[in-house]
Write a protein that holds these residues in place. Structure first.
Motif, PDB file in Angstrom:
ATOM      1  N   GLU A 136      11.653  19.670 -11.284  1.00 10.77           N
ATOM      2  CA  GLU A 136      11.458  20.542 -10.124  1.00 10.77           C
ATOM      3  C   GLU A 136      11.374  19.733  -8.829  1.00 10.77           C
ATOM      4  N   THR A 137      10.562  18.655  -8.850  1.00 11.34           N
ATOM      5  CA  THR A 137      10.332  17.861  -7.650  1.00 11.34           C
ATOM      6  C   THR A 137      10.350  16.388  -8.011  1.00 11.34           C
ATOM      7  N   SER A 138      10.970  15.568  -7.172  1.00  7.49           N
ATOM      8  CA  SER A 138      11.027  14.130  -7.417  1.00  7.49           C
ATOM      9  C   SER A 138      11.095  13.388  -6.093  1.00  7.49           C
ATOM     10  N   THR A 183      14.458  -6.335   4.660  1.00  8.26           N
ATOM     11  CA  THR A 183      13.987  -6.935   5.902  1.00  8.26           C
ATOM     12  C   THR A 183      15.145  -6.904   6.888  1.00  8.26           C
ATOM     13  N   GLU A 184      14.947  -6.203   7.999  1.00  4.90           N
ATOM     14  CA  GLU A 184      16.033  -5.996   8.957  1.00  4.90           C
ATOM     15  C   GLU A 184      15.528  -6.296  10.370  1.00  4.90           C
ATOM     16  N   GLY A 185      15.818  -7.495  10.862  1.00  6.07           N
ATOM     17  CA  GLY A 185      15.454  -7.832  12.236  1.00  6.07           C
ATOM     18  C   GLY A 185      13.968  -7.749  12.464  1.00  6.07           C
ATOM     19  N   ASP A 186      13.544  -6.746  13.226  1.00  6.24           N
ATOM     20  CA  ASP A 186      12.134  -6.653  13.614  1.00  6.24           C
ATOM     21  C   ASP A 186      11.352  -5.647  12.773  1.00  6.24           C
ATOM     22  N   HIS A 187      11.893  -5.245  11.629  1.00  7.38           N
ATOM     23  CA  HIS A 187      11.167  -4.271  10.818  1.00  7.38           C
ATOM     24  C   HIS A 187      11.537  -4.383   9.341  1.00  7.38           C
ATOM     25  N   LEU A 188      10.653  -3.841   8.519  1.00  4.39           N
ATOM     26  CA  LEU A 188      10.951  -3.601   7.114  1.00  4.39           C
ATOM     27  C   LEU A 188      11.480  -2.183   6.996  1.00  4.39           C
ATOM     28  N   PHE A 189      12.637  -2.032   6.355  1.00  6.16           N
ATOM     29  CA  PHE A 189      13.273  -0.722   6.212  1.00  6.16           C
ATOM     30  C   PHE A 189      13.044  -0.193   4.806  1.00  6.16           C
ATOM     31  N   ILE A 190      12.651   1.066   4.712  1.00  6.81           N
ATOM     32  CA  ILE A 190      12.461   1.719   3.411  1.00  6.81           C
ATOM     33  C   ILE A 190      13.052   3.117   3.496  1.00  6.81           C
ATOM     34  N   SER A 191      13.870   3.501   2.511  1.00  2.00           N
ATOM     35  CA  SER A 191      14.406   4.855   2.478  1.00  2.00           C
ATOM     36  C   SER A 191      13.784   5.622   1.313  1.00  2.00           C
ATOM     37  N   THR A 192      13.457   6.879   1.559  1.00  2.24           N
ATOM     38  CA  THR A 192      12.934   7.752   0.505  1.00  2.24           C
ATOM     39  C   THR A 192      13.775   9.019   0.461  1.00  2.24           C
ATOM     40  N   HIS A 193      14.065   9.466  -0.752  1.00  5.76           N
ATOM     41  CA  HIS A 193      14.876  10.667  -0.973  1.00  5.76           C
ATOM     42  C   HIS A 193      14.048  11.631  -1.816  1.00  5.76           C
ATOM     43  N   THR A 194      13.561  12.695  -1.188  1.00  7.38           N
ATOM     44  CA  THR A 194      12.687  13.661  -1.838  1.00  7.38           C
ATOM     45  C   THR A 194      13.487  14.912  -2.171  1.00  7.38           C
ATOM     46  N   ARG A 195      13.347  15.403  -3.414  1.00  6.86           N
ATOM     47  CA  ARG A 195      14.111  16.578  -3.847  1.00  6.86           C
ATOM     48  C   ARG A 195      13.159  17.594  -4.476  1.00  6.86           C
ATOM     49  N   SER A 196      13.499  18.876  -4.279  1.00  2.00           N
ATOM     50  CA  SER A 196      12.732  19.930  -4.941  1.00  2.00           C
ATOM     51  C   SER A 196      13.505  21.240  -4.893  1.00  2.00           C
ATOM     52  N   THR A 231       0.830  -1.200   0.000  1.00  2.00           N
ATOM     53  CA  THR A 231       0.000   0.000   0.000  1.00  2.00           C
ATOM     54  C   THR A 231       0.865   1.251   0.000  1.00  2.00           C
ATOM     55  N   CYS A 232       1.913   1.245   0.814  1.00  2.00           N
ATOM     56  CA  CYS A 232       2.825   2.393   0.851  1.00  2.00           C
ATOM     57  C   CYS A 232       3.503   2.597  -0.501  1.00  2.00           C
ATOM     58  N   LEU A 233       3.945   1.519  -1.115  1.00  2.00           N
ATOM     59  CA  LEU A 233       4.604   1.632  -2.412  1.00  2.00           C
ATOM     60  C   LEU A 233       3.644   2.139  -3.479  1.00  2.00           C
ATOM     61  N   GLN A 234       2.368   1.855  -3.299  1.00  2.00           N
ATOM     62  CA  GLN A 234       1.367   2.355  -4.235  1.00  2.00           C
ATOM     63  C   GLN A 234       1.145   3.857  -4.049  1.00  2.00           C
ATOM     64  N   GLN A 235       1.204   4.318  -2.808  1.00  2.00           N
ATOM     65  CA  GLN A 235       0.881   5.705  -2.509  1.00  2.00           C
ATOM     66  C   GLN A 235       2.073   6.655  -2.629  1.00  2.00           C
ATOM     67  N   VAL A 236       3.262   6.129  -2.446  1.00  2.00           N
ATOM     68  CA  VAL A 236       4.458   6.989  -2.459  1.00  2.00           C
ATOM     69  C   VAL A 236       4.949   7.146  -3.896  1.00  2.00           C
ATOM     70  N   PRO A 237       5.116   8.368  -4.380  1.00  2.00           N
ATOM     71  CA  PRO A 237       5.581   8.552  -5.764  1.00  2.00           C
ATOM     72  C   PRO A 237       7.011   8.058  -5.938  1.00  2.00           C
ATOM     73  N   GLN A 238       7.287   7.564  -7.125  1.00  2.00           N
ATOM     74  CA  GLN A 238       8.616   7.060  -7.455  1.00  2.00           C
ATOM     75  C   GLN A 238       9.017   7.677  -8.790  1.00  2.00           C
ATOM     76  N   GLY A 239      10.019   8.568  -8.752  1.00  2.00           N
ATOM     77  CA  GLY A 239      10.474   9.215  -9.970  1.00  2.00           C
ATOM     78  C   GLY A 239      10.100  10.686  -9.991  1.00  2.00           C
TER      79      GLY A 239
END
Length: 477
Positions: free
Chosen positions: A337-339, A347-360, A316-324
């Motif tokens: 202008e914005t990406s 998968t890291e121990g007790d959590h799923l890790f996701i990094s996002t890099h937002t630029r504008s 669901t998060c991957l669907q909602q978070v813009p990519q590109g």
């Protein structure tokens, strides 16, 4: 005595490339810089973040000139290295370009740093008083620049040698927010007798810089993995044991791996045949990144899988978070202008890790999009941490300092560079905040595919920028 040549710059670069310098682990290269200053009997300072400034007095005739700052960072994005703290960089030259065998090269920003050090050790280059500052963790949070003390440098004219577009003076850069998201990870057992296990690999993508390459039609392994899981879930009941995608937070993911199970007693499921369908889709959607390939192969059973509701939260998060690319600029031609880029999922121990890099280029838009991304993850039960938030930066292109820099290109190389704002983040925004009145011109050789195993630098442009730098320093009386 003769002035140092570009060969000396490359010799110093070779020394740097023998020192591991991934972000967050710059201690050894900071040691090298301090020892470099000691050897030359130059004053230097090292702060708690391992940022180093080396000061050199003006040469005769320049005592009354304003101090000039040469700015670089000491860390690099280590792509293709299983052990960045020990794996070597094997550089070689081919057709006028320096490349690395199977890893990123470190030209970003090792070449610029090598130029600055070559200036420091020379006793024939004319220049005002110099402050050569080298920051840490530029590639993964900019914490070095963000925490500089207000008196770490005194100069207010900065030549930043961290540009990658040889025919430009970078006069502005997008702001950036780097966020780490963690979805609590819960597992459940799986009935092995009703599962067929597969390892799905994505490899061979161009990857690249998640700012300057974000609009070049490259396939992120994150996008490929989501599309594949969506497709398989429509056809079968599936479970996922592990996900590991991407190598660096600031890169477009060029590879990834999913270990998953298909729940069925039918041993003749055509899952392997899906490989062809996925590859046809990839090459149809991303014709400029034909190297990205999906490989599906049977693998050993796993004892546990990610609980379905956790996997669904991720999807669901991957669907909602813009990519590109989110928006192109209406005031700067052919400029993003914005990406947003999802750099890593694991998968890291007790959590799923996701990094996002937002630029504008618009700080308010960057903040708004970052908040929307964090809200999407919060709705999935995740926590979000802002690791870096760097402001956008824009110089006055008509300033005497930038015009002098442009004139120097014209007189040395016979052509005038473009002045452009780039969709990557530079530390300049923090310097403008810390040091009122500062002016920054960013130049550098031609570096292609930074943050990837295809990174390379054109040797001729190193020599050209070197000559521009020396002449610019001579003119800054």
């Amino acid at each position: 005595m003769k002035q140092p040549t570009p060969e000396r710059v490359l010799s110093i670069f070779s020394e740097l490339n023998r020192i591991p310098r991934p972000s967050h682990h710059e201690e050894r290269v900071a040691d090298y810089l301090c020892q470099f200053a000691q050897r030359l009997q130059l004053d230097y300072e090292r702060d708690a973040e391992n940022c180093v400034v080396i000061r050199k007095p003006a040469t005769p005739g320049y005592e009354g000139a304003e101090t000039i700052v040469l700015l670089n960072h000491m860390d690099m994005v280590c792509v293709g290295m299983a052990d960045p703290l020990n794996d070597p960089i094997e550089a070689y030259v081919e057709d006028g370009w320096m490349k690395a065998r199977g890893t990123s090269l470190g030209a970003d920003n090792g070449i610029g740093l090598s130029m600055a050090l070559a200036v420091l050790e020379s006793d024939t280059i004319e220049h005002p008083a110099l402050e050569v500052i080298t920051t840490t963790n530029e590639e993964d949070g900019m914490t070095g620049a963000a925490q500089l003390s207000k008196d770490f440098i005194r100069g207010r004219k900065v030549i930043n040698l961290d540009s990658e577009d040889y025919d430009t003076i970078t006069t502005g850069a997008a702001g950036a927010t780097l966020q780490f998201h963690r979805i609590p990870l819960q597992h459940t057992a799986v009935a092995e007798d009703k599962c067929q296990w597969y390892r799905i690999r994505f490899e061979g993508g161009l990857g690249g810089h998640s700012g300057v390459d974000i609009n070049k039609g490259r396939c992120s392994a994150v996008v490929a993995a989501k599309a594949t899981l969506d497709d398989l879930a429509r056809r079968h009941e599936i479970s996922v044991a592990s996900i590991n995608i991407g190598e660096a937070n600031a890169s477009i993911a060029s590879k990834g791996e999913i270990v998953m199970a298909v729940h069925s007693q039918d041993r003749h499921l055509p899952v392997i045949n899906y490989q062809q369908e996925i590859n046809e889709w990839l090459h149809r959607e991303y014709p400029l990144d034909m190297g990205m390939t999906c490989i599906i192969e049977p693998c050993e059973p796993q004892a546990q899988v990610i609980r379905p509701e956790v996997l669904q939260s991720l999807m669901t998060c991957l669907q909602q978070v813009p990519q590109g690319v989110v928006r192109m600029s209406t005031v700067m031609d052919d400029t993003v202008e914005t990406s947003n880029n999802i750099g890593r999922i694991s998968t890291e121990g007790d959590h799923l890790f996701i990094s996002t890099h937002t630029r504008s280029f618009i700080d308010a838009d960057m903040a708004r999009l970052s908040q929307q991304i964090a809200a999407a993850f919060a709705a999935a039960g995740a926590t979000s941490e802002t690791v870096m938030s760097a402001p956008a930066w824009q110089e006055d292109q008509q300033s005497p300092f930038l015009q002098l820099t442009s004139d120097t290109f014209l007189d040395v190389l016979g052509w005038r560079p473009r002045m452009v704002a780039m969709h990557f983040v530079l530390e300049a925004g923090f310097f403008v905040e810390h040091y009122p009145g500062i002016q920054i011109a960013s130049i550098g050789p031609r570096i292609v595919e930074p943050h990837s195993a295809s990174e390379r630098v054109e040797l001729k442009t190193i020599g050209d920028i070197w000559q521009v730098l020396l002449e610019l320093l001579r003119r800054l009386r």
